[in-house]
Design a protein around this motif. Structure first.
Motif, PDB file in Angstrom:
ATOM      1  N   ALA A 185       1.804   9.559   2.848  1.00 56.09           N
ATOM      2  CA  ALA A 185       2.461   8.670   2.034  1.00 56.09           C
ATOM      3  C   ALA A 185       3.127   7.376   2.823  1.00 56.09           C
ATOM      4  O   ALA A 185       3.065   6.357   2.380  1.00 56.09           O
ATOM      5  CB  ALA A 185       3.753   9.283   1.390  1.00 56.09           C
ATOM      6  N   ARG A 186       3.382   7.763   3.986  1.00 53.60           N
ATOM      7  CA  ARG A 186       3.895   6.780   4.917  1.00 53.60           C
ATOM      8  C   ARG A 186       3.236   6.566   6.294  1.00 53.60           C
ATOM      9  O   ARG A 186       3.648   5.595   7.195  1.00 53.60           O
ATOM     10  CB  ARG A 186       5.486   7.129   5.167  1.00 53.60           C
ATOM     11  CG  ARG A 186       6.167   7.370   3.981  1.00 53.60           C
ATOM     12  CD  ARG A 186       6.552   5.892   3.148  1.00 53.60           C
ATOM     13  NE  ARG A 186       7.190   4.976   4.026  1.00 53.60           N
ATOM     14  CZ  ARG A 186       6.695   3.805   4.055  1.00 53.60           C
ATOM     15  NH1 ARG A 186       5.460   3.221   3.626  1.00 53.60           N
ATOM     16  NH2 ARG A 186       7.281   2.846   5.039  1.00 53.60           N
ATOM     17  N   GLU A 301       9.445   3.675   0.082  1.00 52.38           N
ATOM     18  CA  GLU A 301       8.739   4.506  -0.851  1.00 52.38           C
ATOM     19  C   GLU A 301       8.709   3.789  -2.049  1.00 52.38           C
ATOM     20  O   GLU A 301       7.823   3.970  -2.979  1.00 52.38           O
ATOM     21  CB  GLU A 301       9.106   5.935  -1.125  1.00 52.38           C
ATOM     22  CG  GLU A 301       8.658   6.876   0.143  1.00 52.38           C
ATOM     23  CD  GLU A 301       9.692   8.148  -0.424  1.00 52.38           C
ATOM     24  OE1 GLU A 301      10.957   7.945  -0.484  1.00 52.38           O
ATOM     25  OE2 GLU A 301       9.460   9.241   0.135  1.00 52.38           O
ATOM     26  N   ARG A 303       7.916   0.104  -3.142  1.00 49.73           N
ATOM     27  CA  ARG A 303       7.529  -1.170  -3.039  1.00 49.73           C
ATOM     28  C   ARG A 303       6.756  -1.428  -4.383  1.00 49.73           C
ATOM     29  O   ARG A 303       6.100  -0.743  -4.696  1.00 49.73           O
ATOM     30  CB  ARG A 303       6.610  -1.388  -1.876  1.00 49.73           C
ATOM     31  CG  ARG A 303       5.714  -2.596  -1.590  1.00 49.73           C
ATOM     32  CD  ARG A 303       6.772  -3.701  -0.898  1.00 49.73           C
ATOM     33  NE  ARG A 303       6.369  -5.145  -0.829  1.00 49.73           N
ATOM     34  CZ  ARG A 303       5.903  -5.331   0.489  1.00 49.73           C
ATOM     35  NH1 ARG A 303       5.858  -4.674   1.660  1.00 49.73           N
ATOM     36  NH2 ARG A 303       5.468  -6.790   0.536  1.00 49.73           N
ATOM     37  N   TYR A 304       6.941  -2.648  -5.094  1.00 44.47           N
ATOM     38  CA  TYR A 304       6.580  -2.822  -6.324  1.00 44.47           C
ATOM     39  C   TYR A 304       5.558  -4.027  -6.257  1.00 44.47           C
ATOM     40  O   TYR A 304       4.779  -3.980  -7.323  1.00 44.47           O
ATOM     41  CB  TYR A 304       7.851  -3.228  -7.359  1.00 44.47           C
ATOM     42  CG  TYR A 304       9.003  -2.482  -7.177  1.00 44.47           C
ATOM     43  CD1 TYR A 304       8.738  -0.986  -7.274  1.00 44.47           C
ATOM     44  CD2 TYR A 304      10.257  -2.941  -6.866  1.00 44.47           C
ATOM     45  CE1 TYR A 304      10.000   0.069  -7.158  1.00 44.47           C
ATOM     46  CE2 TYR A 304      11.064  -1.888  -6.748  1.00 44.47           C
ATOM     47  CZ  TYR A 304      11.279  -0.641  -7.013  1.00 44.47           C
ATOM     48  OH  TYR A 304      12.189   0.216  -6.695  1.00 44.47           O
ATOM     49  N   ARG A 306       3.098  -4.579  -4.177  1.00 44.31           N
ATOM     50  CA  ARG A 306       1.924  -3.960  -3.686  1.00 44.31           C
ATOM     51  C   ARG A 306       2.220  -2.755  -2.820  1.00 44.31           C
ATOM     52  O   ARG A 306       3.223  -1.968  -3.005  1.00 44.31           O
ATOM     53  CB  ARG A 306       1.232  -4.822  -2.464  1.00 44.31           C
ATOM     54  CG  ARG A 306       2.147  -5.202  -1.167  1.00 44.31           C
ATOM     55  CD  ARG A 306       1.409  -6.223  -0.472  1.00 44.31           C
ATOM     56  NE  ARG A 306       2.500  -6.719   0.721  1.00 44.31           N
ATOM     57  CZ  ARG A 306       2.342  -6.222   1.953  1.00 44.31           C
ATOM     58  NH1 ARG A 306       1.696  -4.863   2.037  1.00 44.31           N
ATOM     59  NH2 ARG A 306       3.091  -6.563   2.644  1.00 44.31           N
ATOM     60  N   GLN A 307       1.100  -2.071  -2.141  1.00 48.34           N
ATOM     61  CA  GLN A 307       1.360  -0.602  -1.453  1.00 48.34           C
ATOM     62  C   GLN A 307       2.409  -0.976  -0.399  1.00 48.34           C
ATOM     63  O   GLN A 307       2.342  -1.984   0.243  1.00 48.34           O
ATOM     64  CB  GLN A 307      -0.006  -0.414  -1.098  1.00 48.34           C
ATOM     65  CG  GLN A 307      -0.815   0.453  -2.054  1.00 48.34           C
ATOM     66  CD  GLN A 307      -0.119   1.634  -2.510  1.00 48.34           C
ATOM     67  OE1 GLN A 307       0.156   1.457  -3.756  1.00 48.34           O
ATOM     68  NE2 GLN A 307      -0.236   2.687  -1.895  1.00 48.34           N
ATOM     69  N   PRO A 308       3.236   0.141  -0.425  1.00 44.02           N
ATOM     70  CA  PRO A 308       4.265   0.062   0.972  1.00 44.02           C
ATOM     71  C   PRO A 308       3.641  -0.246   2.165  1.00 44.02           C
ATOM     72  O   PRO A 308       2.681   0.341   2.630  1.00 44.02           O
ATOM     73  CB  PRO A 308       5.048   1.302   0.851  1.00 44.02           C
ATOM     74  CG  PRO A 308       4.629   1.764  -0.670  1.00 44.02           C
ATOM     75  CD  PRO A 308       3.182   1.297  -0.949  1.00 44.02           C
ATOM     76  N   ASP A 378       5.953  13.802  -5.380  1.00 44.29           N
ATOM     77  CA  ASP A 378       5.023  12.585  -5.660  1.00 44.29           C
ATOM     78  C   ASP A 378       5.311  11.992  -6.757  1.00 44.29           C
ATOM     79  O   ASP A 378       5.140  11.010  -7.447  1.00 44.29           O
ATOM     80  CB  ASP A 378       3.519  13.041  -5.339  1.00 44.29           C
ATOM     81  CG  ASP A 378       3.250  13.068  -3.885  1.00 44.29           C
ATOM     82  OD1 ASP A 378       2.863  11.976  -3.237  1.00 44.29           O
ATOM     83  OD2 ASP A 378       3.600  14.118  -3.300  1.00 44.29           O
ATOM     84  N   ARG A 382       6.500   8.237  -8.161  1.00 41.46           N
ATOM     85  CA  ARG A 382       5.876   7.539  -9.065  1.00 41.46           C
ATOM     86  C   ARG A 382       6.685   7.291 -10.454  1.00 41.46           C
ATOM     87  O   ARG A 382       6.493   5.861 -10.749  1.00 41.46           O
ATOM     88  CB  ARG A 382       4.481   8.033  -9.272  1.00 41.46           C
ATOM     89  CG  ARG A 382       3.383   8.014  -8.081  1.00 41.46           C
ATOM     90  CD  ARG A 382       2.033   8.408  -8.683  1.00 41.46           C
ATOM     91  NE  ARG A 382       1.873   9.472  -9.209  1.00 41.46           N
ATOM     92  CZ  ARG A 382       1.556  10.856  -8.598  1.00 41.46           C
ATOM     93  NH1 ARG A 382       1.390  10.803  -7.349  1.00 41.46           N
ATOM     94  NH2 ARG A 382       1.403  11.973  -9.204  1.00 41.46           N
ATOM     95  N   ARG A 385       9.233   4.792  -9.353  1.00 42.07           N
ATOM     96  CA  ARG A 385       9.059   3.366  -8.805  1.00 42.07           C
ATOM     97  C   ARG A 385       8.558   2.595 -10.391  1.00 42.07           C
ATOM     98  O   ARG A 385       8.966   1.190 -10.110  1.00 42.07           O
ATOM     99  CB  ARG A 385       7.937   3.782  -8.072  1.00 42.07           C
ATOM    100  CG  ARG A 385       7.423   2.332  -7.358  1.00 42.07           C
ATOM    101  CD  ARG A 385       5.855   2.711  -6.657  1.00 42.07           C
ATOM    102  NE  ARG A 385       6.191   3.779  -5.625  1.00 42.07           N
ATOM    103  CZ  ARG A 385       5.336   4.649  -5.167  1.00 42.07           C
ATOM    104  NH1 ARG A 385       4.299   4.810  -5.957  1.00 42.07           N
ATOM    105  NH2 ARG A 385       5.562   5.284  -4.258  1.00 42.07           N
ATOM    106  N   ARG A 389      10.834  -0.656 -11.000  1.00 38.25           N
ATOM    107  CA  ARG A 389      10.233  -2.110 -11.199  1.00 38.25           C
ATOM    108  C   ARG A 389      10.564  -2.818 -12.354  1.00 38.25           C
ATOM    109  O   ARG A 389      10.841  -4.135 -12.407  1.00 38.25           O
ATOM    110  CB  ARG A 389       8.799  -1.851 -10.935  1.00 38.25           C
ATOM    111  CG  ARG A 389       8.106  -3.141 -10.981  1.00 38.25           C
ATOM    112  CD  ARG A 389       6.537  -3.044 -10.955  1.00 38.25           C
ATOM    113  NE  ARG A 389       5.760  -4.250 -10.958  1.00 38.25           N
ATOM    114  CZ  ARG A 389       4.461  -4.291 -10.548  1.00 38.25           C
ATOM    115  NH1 ARG A 389       3.913  -3.453 -10.103  1.00 38.25           N
ATOM    116  NH2 ARG A 389       4.151  -5.666 -10.606  1.00 38.25           N
TER     117      ARG A 389
END
Length: 487
Positions: A185-186, A301, A303-304, A306-308, A378, A382, A385, A389
């Motif tokens: 994930a990171r 973890e 980020r809205y 785009r992908q972190p 996970d 999600r 997130r 957002r």
């Protein structure tokens, strides 16, 4: 004479030790006073059954007549009730308690709760009307049923040795689960052997400071809790500048420090990521000088837009220590954090921790391991997130008419609301009067930050903190405060 008695299924502490000292009142009076205090304080609630006089006398090591006489006195005063064949219990009525003899201390009057200030004072708990404090997730969404199920499975499958003090790095089950998750994930380059479990990122910073010493460079705007922790350890912190590209890491060449603490994924509080050129520059500085970079993966973890961006640690695992926790993903009260350490730092950090895993209980570690391995972590990330957002978008839209700017990335659980010069103190005062818990940007400024560094006014709004049903009223109250402040 003992001070403990068995009240049915509960033990109760009754302090009779004063009855044994020279000149003290007798045992009967001491027992009466101790029972009154237990009822008054709520340790013996209304309706609670008292043990038979013979049983209590045996537990306390006193004569049965002493207990019988104490019961009779308290029945007469109205503290207890009794009926032949039914026993003795705490009376529900409180009328007689208002006329107790002066031998019993009076209950102090509790002052009404004060309304919360604009930034909740450290060391004092205040329950706000509207909680918009930064750094806090929506704890009403904590996945209770899944957590309990994971705890049951983890306990059922755990070996007996898991309930003993074990590896000072923490339970291997959690370290293995984290190594897989953080790599996936990171982008962290980790093995179970390189991970140390700790009680949150502040605790990680304390251990690293003990291991490497100081001074330590920090961002000129950053979480005051870390500065406080370093100060308490006697480790100096030296601020480096901040601009639109994040921390000005080029300043590290002009100061003598052992390490630098950064929030490269999402700067706290300004909200920008560390520019790619500076990411490379800071790890080159660490390699050139033998220093270390402490990568606090703040909001990594969430980020809205785009992908972190991946963790800084992946660039140079031998010079960068990666720090993370569950404080924003799940809840702050779990006190579960982790470090992914360079091999050279591992022995010194474990020595600083005392050579054993004292700080996080094994059951919580086993539960989190099951929670991650089962895919629940996970799914929770999600789900939250998407919710956060929407909340951030709602906040930005609500604040648009007020002439304020919401700065930084579309990320995290906080938003930096920039205010006109000189407005911060007034807005915070009005927010406090309205029962809104907020934090001002000024609290995040390092006291040694250079005068030439811009000193903007602003608010840190924790849009994740309220429960879903409380979010709209909290934002409405904030807008009312901004309007009343002339914005």
């Amino acid at each position: 004479m003992t001070s403990w008695a068995n009240f049915g299924t509960r033990d109760l502490h009754l302090d009779l030790r004063g009855a044994l000292s020279p000149g003290a009142r007798g045992t009967r009076e001491a027992l009466i006073g101790a029972l009154r205090d237990a009822v008054r304080s709520g340790r013996l609630p209304s309706g609670a059954m008292l043990p038979p006089s013979r049983t209590l006398a045996q537990d306390l090591g006193v004569a049965r007549n002493t207990v019988a006489e104490a019961y009779a006195e308290l029945v007469a005063e109205g503290w207890l009730a009794s009926r032949q064949g039914a026993g003795t219990w705490v009376a529900a009525s409180t009328e007689a308690r208002a006329t107790v003899t002066t031998a019993a201390p009076t209950t102090p009057t509790v002052p009404p709760k004060r309304r919360p200030g604009p930034a909740l004072p450290r060391g004092r708990h205040v329950e706000p009307v509207h909680n918009l404090m930064p750094g806090t997730p929506d704890v009403s969404e904590f996945p209770r049923s899944q957590w309990v199920a994971c705890m049951r499975r983890a306990l059922a499958e755990a070996p007996h040795k898991a309930l003993r003090m074990g590896d000072p790095r923490g339970r291997p089950e959690l370290r293995e689960a984290l190594a897989e998750y953080l790599a996936r994930a990171r982008g962290v380059r980790a093995t179970a052997e390189s991970i140390v479990i700790c009680a949150g990122v502040r605790h990680a910073v304390e251990l690293l400071a003990r291991a490497v010493g100081g001074p330590i460079a920090v961002e000129a705007y950053g979480l005051f809790l870390f500065r406080d922790a370093l100060t308490a350890l006697g480790v100096p912190s030296i601020p480096i500048g901040i601009d639109a590209h994040g921390a000005v890491v080029g300043e590290l060449d002009d100061i003598d420090v052992t390490s630098v603490l950064l929030t490269p994924a999402h700067h706290n509080p300004m909200g920008m990521p560390l520019h790619s050129s500076r990411r490379l520059a800071v790890v080159e500085w660490a390699e050139r000088t033998g220093g270390y970079v402490f990568d606090d993966d703040y909001d990594g973890e969430f980020r809205y837009d785009r992908q972190p961006v991946g963790a800084l640690q992946a660039l140079r695992p031998d010079r960068v220590a990666y720090l993370g926790s569950t404080s924003k993903s799940l809840t702050q009260v779990l006190r579960l954090g982790w470090m992914v350490l360079p091999d050279a730092l591992l022995p010194a950090v474990l020595d600083a921790a005392g050579g054993a895993q004292f700080f996080v209980d094994a059951i919580s570690q086993l539960t989190l391991a099951e929670f991650i391995s089962g895919g629940y972590y996970d799914r929770h990330i999600r789900r939250m997130r998407a919710r956060y957002r929407r909340r951030r978008d709602t906040l930005v839209s609500a604040l648009a008419p007020y002439g304020v700017d919401v700065g930084g990335l579309a990320a995290g659980v906080n938003a930096l609301v920039r205010l006109p010069d000189g407005a911060e103190a007034e807005v915070l005062r009005r927010a406090g009067d309205a029962g809104i818990a907020l934090q001002g940007l000024s609290l995040m400024r390092h006291p040694l930050a250079p005068r030439e560094l811009p000193d903007p006014d602003g608010l840190l709004v924790g849009f994740a903190a309220p429960a879903e049903h409380s979010f709209a009223p909290a934002i409405s109250a904030l807008c009312d405060v901004l309007s009343a402040s002339g914005l």
